[in-house]
Every structure is written in C-alpha cells, then in structure tokens.
Scaffold this motif. Structure first.
Motif, mmCIF file in Angstrom:
data_model
loop_
_atom_site.group_PDB
_atom_site.id
_atom_site.type_symbol
_atom_site.label_atom_id
_atom_site.label_comp_id
_atom_site.label_asym_id
_atom_site.label_seq_id
_atom_site.Cartn_x
_atom_site.Cartn_y
_atom_site.Cartn_z
ATOM 1 N N ARG A 159 55.664 5.043 51.877
ATOM 2 C CA ARG A 159 56.683 4.239 51.213
ATOM 3 C C ARG A 159 57.580 5.100 50.335
ATOM 4 O O ARG A 159 58.798 4.895 50.271
ATOM 5 C CB ARG A 159 56.024 3.125 50.394
ATOM 6 N N GLU A 212 59.845 7.091 52.707
ATOM 7 C CA GLU A 212 60.885 6.232 53.256
ATOM 8 C C GLU A 212 62.016 6.049 52.257
ATOM 9 O O GLU A 212 63.198 6.110 52.605
ATOM 10 C CB GLU A 212 60.295 4.879 53.636
ATOM 11 N N HIS A 213 61.641 5.825 51.012
ATOM 12 C CA HIS A 213 62.648 5.627 49.971
ATOM 13 C C HIS A 213 63.542 6.853 49.837
ATOM 14 O O HIS A 213 64.780 6.739 49.825
ATOM 15 C CB HIS A 213 61.973 5.325 48.636
ATOM 16 N N ILE A 268 59.149 0.360 45.153
ATOM 17 C CA ILE A 268 57.726 0.120 45.426
ATOM 18 C C ILE A 268 57.247 -1.200 44.837
ATOM 19 O O ILE A 268 56.585 -1.994 45.512
ATOM 20 C CB ILE A 268 56.876 1.279 44.877
ATOM 21 N N ASN A 271 55.634 -1.614 54.209
ATOM 22 C CA ASN A 271 56.067 -2.342 53.015
ATOM 23 C C ASN A 271 55.445 -3.729 52.914
ATOM 24 O O ASN A 271 55.736 -4.474 51.982
ATOM 25 C CB ASN A 271 57.592 -2.458 53.007
#
Length: 452
Positions: free
Chosen positions: A93, A96-97, A280, A331
């Motif tokens: 995550r 990905e961000h 997140i 997610n």
C-alpha cells in the motif's frame, strides 16, 4: 554480559541441552510454535574462534558475539515479502501510494524501492555512516545483536542510507527486518520490520505541479507532485535563497543549512507524511499520527489498521490467522477476527543480581530463548537493595576476602512472566517445566543468585 557468562560456564551447554530435551518431551504443540525451551538455542553464542553460518556467509565469533539460535532462526523469513501477509499488504500500500503520487519527468516512479537488502551489515554501516559517536549508548551489546565486533544484524534500515545515496539515488524507500534486544510484551519482539523513505532536493530541480480543483480553493493536501520539485518554487524571491550558509567546508565540519532551507524541507516532509497516512488510514484523524522522521514500523501500522492485538501473531503459521489477509485488493478493509483467547499462566522469578555485567535485556533475551513465543509478557515488578549484604568477589578465598574483596550492596529483581499459547491451553505443570528451565538458565548463564 551474556557472552562473558557463557565463556565462564561453557560446560553448561551440555547441561542445558539435556534439560531442554526433558522439558520438550511430550509437548509437540509447544515445539510447533517454534519455541523449544532449550538451550540448544544458546549454542549459537559460541566461544571466540568458532564460526556462524548465515545467509551463505561465514562469520567468526569473538567477544562481541551475542546471537541466540532463536533470533537466527528468524533471519531470512522476510515476512514483508510474503504475499498476502499483513506486513506485505502494508508495504504494498505504501509502494502504491508513492508510485502513483510521485512521478518523475519521464512518467516513471520517482521513488525506487529496496526490500531485499541483507540484514547483516557492518558496524560502520549501522553506526558510523550515520555519524553515531563511538561511545554512543545505542551501540551497546545489551541493545543489539552482534555477529562479531565488525558485523551485526541491522538495528534499523537507515544502515543502508549511505550506500544508496553514494550510488547516486536521491529518492528511495527501504523496507526490511531489523533486530533489537528489548523488553517482552505484546508490542515488542526482537525482530520487527521498518520502512523508511529518503529524498534529496536540489535548488535547481524543475517544478511541475498538478492542482485538483479550482486554484482559488487550492487545498494543500490535494497538491500532488507529478514532477521533480524545485525546493524554493513558489517562494517570493526564491532564487536568492541558498541551501547552505555562506561558510567554508572542511574535513571536520560540514556546511550548515540555512534556516529557510530547513523549514522548507520540514514542510515538504510533513506534506509527504500527511498524504501517505491519509492514503492508508483515510482522512479522519490522519494528522494525529504524523511523525517528523520518515521511518515507519510496519507491525505498528498493521496492528492499528487490522486490529491485531499481539505482535507474536505476525510470526504465526496458523491458517486461521493467515487466511484473513488473502484479499483480492491490497486496499480492502480487513478487521482481524481474534483466535480463541486461551488463559494465561503467570509465574514469578526473583534473584540477586551479579555484581557486574548484568542488564535487563540479557534476561529478556534468555527468557525468549528458553520460553520462545509462549512468553507473552515479562514485567519487572520489584527492585530491592539489601542494605546489609554484599558480594564477595573471591568467595573461594574467604581469608583473603577481608583484605581485598570489593563489597557492594546486593540488588534483587523480581520479574513476572506471563505464558500464553496462541492455539491451545497451557497447563501449570507444562509451564512449570519451562519456568524451571528459565530459572536454571538464569543462574548458570547470567550468574544470578536464585531466590526461588
């Protein structure tokens, strides 16, 4: 320290292996959890001159070596790289961000990711490269795991910063397992996982910003970077600002950053963390979880995000735990459904401390090695100093003791050890065998005087 005690009582290895064998008979479930109450696990702490094999390399042992087999067994597990493990989900995550929100001038991710660097580093990498002084307390054997005087298991992912920066990188994430000797409770484990980000700015970098929405209602939290950012962009008379004070640099003194540059870097880091934590956790309360240093503990994030109550669970191979995180979308919201809560068994242990070379982390490390993951928590519940007692440094020579022995007040510690199996109920008899092994190992390896 433990190592010096081991050299004094090297013959006790045979005793401990025999004791461990008697304790572990008939307790298959205990062993399945990876926690043989054994001193065979102490065998990794060998006398100087021996060698430990780790990740395909050999490391000669010396007076600094203080690794137990329990800790060595965790090296190479790489939970953060095991697909669908909760730590892997957190790592993915974050990746990905950064991949989506920070893009270079050619459309490629600005941040590169390193998640498979060896946890074995030199002491220079772990300390000196970060300008940590030779006498700094963070170097203590009581807080770190040393293979020898030159090599150790990294205490933080920052141990790789110097190498990556000198390879020419200016924006990267590092993820990996790190090792520290610490207390025992539901939030602490000798192995945990860190993710950190590093980014360098140049005054001459080009700024390209994409603003979502009307410029008159610009919101700094939606001001996403899609190109390399110029540090002083948008600042009035920014071209006249400098990164460093106007002073010379020598081999002993680096240039000092200007206050303006420091404030701008601080602001950019804060914005980066706000965006990451918002991504997140969502918008609600995100700013309350912001830290100034970009170093994240993956276990702490996962425990908050997925409601995981005990750090030991991350090492579980129980299918009931692992299957909860096999999701099609990283997610996707996951709320951990607790396994059956089995009752705890609590035993106390008290002893007089040796006159020297004892630290609480020595005892915690010993308890982890003997009790393994059956030990949920260890609390120091009482300290007592006897005003009228003293140690004799040479008890074998009573006549001479009145002339040259150093007399010091005796100190007693009392610890409360909480045992709990994650998958079944423990009996007091079973725990009694383990607790007795802890008592005898403490006497033989740490040089304490039992009060049990």
């Amino acid at each position: 320290m433990v190592c010096s005690a081991l050299r004094r009582v090297a013959h006790m290895h045979v005793y401990l292996v025999r004791k461990a064998s008697s304790v572990s008979k008939g307790h298959h479930h205990h062993q399945a959890l990876g926690s043989r109450p054994a001193a065979s696990e102490f065998a990794a702490r060998r006398a100087p001159g021996s060698v430990v094999e780790l990740l395909g390399k050999s490391y000669p042992q010396d007076n600094y070596s203080n690794l137990s087999q329990k800790v060595l067994s965790r090296v190479g597990r790489n939970l953060h790289n095991q697909q669908h493990h909760p730590l892997w989900l957190i790592k993915e995550r974050v990746k990905e961000h950064f991949y989506k929100q920070y893009v270079g001038r050619f459309g490629t991710p600005m941040f590169s990711v390193y998640d498979d660097l060896s946890p074995v580093v030199t002491t220079w990498q772990n300390f000196d490269s970060l300008l940590i002084p030779p006498d700094h307390p963070s170097r203590k054997k009581g807080d770190n795991y040393y293979l020898n005087g030159n090599h150790m298991l990294r205490a933080h992912t920052s141990a790789h910063q110097w190498d990556l920066l000198h390879a020419g990188l200016d924006a990267f994430l590092v993820v990996g397992d790190v090792y520290r000797r610490d207390q025992i409770d539901f939030q602490h484990y000798p192995v945990f996982h860190q993710l950190e980000g590093v980014r360098l700015f140049s005054k001459h970098e080009v700024c390209v910003r994409k603003i979502h929405g009307n410029d008159k209602h610009q919101d700094q939290n939606t001001d996403y970077l899609v190109g390399e950012e110029k540090l002083f962009a948008g600042i009035k008379d920014g071209e006249s600002l400098q990164l460093f004070e106007q002073s010379s640099r020598s081999a002993y003194k680096q240039e000092t950053h200007t206050m303006e540059a420091t404030k701008l870097i601080e602001f950019d880091l804060k914005q980066t963390l706000i965006r990451l934590v918002t991504h997140i956790f969502g918008d609600a309360g995100a700013q309350d979880r912001i830290g100034w240093a970009f170093g994240l503990g993956l276990e702490r994030l996962a425990m908050i995000l997925y409601d995981i109550p005990d750090i030991r669970l991350f090492w579980s191979e129980d299918e009931r735990f692992l299957k909860q995180f096999r999701v099609s979308d990283i997610n996707q919201k996951v709320k951990f459904q607790p396994l059956s809560k089995y009752p705890a068994v609590i035993n106390d242990i008290s002893f007089w401390l040796p006159s020297e070379n004892y630290t609480e982390n020595d005892f915690y490390d010993l308890v982890r090695t003997v009790g393994g993951d059956l030990v949920e928590k260890v609390d120091l519940i009482d300290k007592f100093e006897h005003p009228k007692t003293f140690h004799l440094s040479k008890p074998q020579d009573v006549a001479a003791s009145f002339l040259d022995d150093v007399r010091t007040h005796k100190t007693s510690h009392c610890y409360r050890i909480t045992y709990r199996h994650m998958e079944r109920t423990l009996s007091q008899r079973e725990v009694g065998h383990i607790h007795q092994a802890v008592q005898e190992a403490a006497v033989q390896l740490l040089g304490v005087e039992g009060r049990f």
